[in-house]
Each structure stands twice: as structure tokens, then as C-alpha cells.
Design an enzyme around this catalytic site. Sequence first.
Site, PDB file in Angstrom:
ATOM      1  N   HIS A  43       7.639  10.880  -3.998  1.00 39.78           N
ATOM      2  CA  HIS A  43       7.742  10.716  -2.542  1.00 39.78           C
ATOM      3  C   HIS A  43       8.744   9.607  -2.260  1.00 39.78           C
ATOM      4  CE1 HIS A  43       5.433  10.762   1.524  1.00 39.78           C
ATOM      5  NE2 HIS A  43       6.659  10.275   1.696  1.00 39.78           N
ATOM      6  N   GLU A  70       8.031  15.081  -1.920  1.00 39.09           N
ATOM      7  CA  GLU A  70       7.437  14.863  -0.607  1.00 39.09           C
ATOM      8  C   GLU A  70       8.308  13.930   0.214  1.00 39.09           C
ATOM      9  OE1 GLU A  70       2.693  14.870  -1.883  1.00 39.09           O
ATOM     10  OE2 GLU A  70       3.679  12.990  -1.292  1.00 39.09           O
ATOM     11  N   HIS A 190      -4.325  12.898  -1.014  1.00 33.99           N
ATOM     12  CA  HIS A 190      -4.474  11.567  -0.442  1.00 33.99           C
ATOM     13  C   HIS A 190      -5.888  11.057  -0.679  1.00 33.99           C
ATOM     14  CE1 HIS A 190      -2.222   8.520   1.849  1.00 33.99           C
ATOM     15  NE2 HIS A 190      -3.427   8.035   2.080  1.00 33.99           N
TER      16      HIS A 190
END
Length: 237
Positions: A43, A70, A190
Site C-alpha cells: 500500500h 492498494e 483491516h
Amino acid sequence: MTKLSVNINKIATLRNSRGSDVPNLVQFAKDVQRYGGQGITIHPRPDERHIRYKDAFDLKPEVYTEYNIEGNPIESFIDLVLKVKPTQVTLVPDSVDAITSNAGWDTIKHKDFLVDVIKEFQKNDIRTSIFVDPVLDQIEGAKETGTDRIELYTEAFAHQYSLGNKEAIIPYIACAELSNSLGMGINAGHDLSLENIKFFKNEIPHLLEVSIGHALVAESLYLGIENVINMYLHRLK
């Protein structure tokens, strides 16, 4: 079996803290795959405080499982993804100064923007996924964007589960069932951890992939990375 994609951002954070190449990010990704990990997630953020844009290119020839990038689809991120061509791009509405992802897309408000971005990635044979809260009308909105998959934002579940509230899974089940009925694949991520992953996986129908980074790396400090990956794989069967 639900696939385990390991987010290696925290390894980049550790590397960057000393300004050297220890630990080596590419070698860590190779080891994760050797130990059974079924994907690598990164990410990158504009300030490159952990993953650097160069890392995305360095990892490409070494990731032979699924490669997931991401991020917030700003111009520089879109350009990076189109050049690297990972297996999957996951669109996350991060603000520039966000410490970590903290909300899913408003798929209704941002529909036109998401439609355009998703079309561009799909035109380049990159599977798309969008980060969404477990809200039914947001799942319906996601369908209208043309995305291949959604990624359920699981922080609320993880927090409530840690307090003993297993009913927090209910909206996630409903959203997964709706997403599947609309023809979209289901990812999640998450704050998933060894503590909650087995329950989450067993309750969520049609779960294709989970992306786990912070908890997995923290758990590995005590238990070892190879051991922890295999513990996740066992729970995801």
C-alpha cells in the site's frame, strides 16, 4: 480455501527506520511465498513513508502468487499501477495524511470517478477491488462501478469481537451475501488477526481473500513469520 495475502508495509517501515536495506523487502516477500503465503499486498502512499514506488517495480518479478497494490487512485498511483500491472488493484479512499485506512468508499457519491478508474485498470487486465464499509447500499453502489470485487473494511468487526460482541459479524454476512448475489467477489481486511480470523472466515460466505499485515507482523515477533503464516493458513481452511 480463502487466500492469505500478506501486507508487507510494516517490513518497509522497519527498513526505512534505519535508512538501509535491512530487512530486505524483496527477500521478505519471497520468504512469505515460500512459507505458503498466497499473495503479497503493498500500500504505497504519496510520502513513501513505508512502501516506496520503486518497491512496487522491484517486487513485480519476484511475486509469483497474487500481487495486490492498494491505494488512493490519485494520478501518480494510477500511473504506477498501470506500469507495474499487478494481479489486483484495491482502491482505498485514503487522505494523504492518514496513518492507516479508516473508511470505505462512498460508492454512490463517487460512482462516476470510480467507474472511470476501474475501466482503465480493467482495460489493462488488472482485477479491481474497492474498499467498502459493511453497508448494504454501498455494496449496491459498488456493483454500479463495475468493480470485480469488494474488500470489506473489517476494523469495526475486529474491535467489537475483541470486546466479546460476536454479533458485529452480522452486517458483514449480509454484505457478503449481497455481493455474491450481484456477481462481485469478496475480499476483506483491516485488523484481522490470529485471534479473530477463524471466526470471521467461518461466518463470511464466499470469502475469497484476506489481506493481513500489521497483526501478522506483530504476531511474528513472538512466534516467527513461517509459523504465523502457517497458523493463518490453518485457520483459513
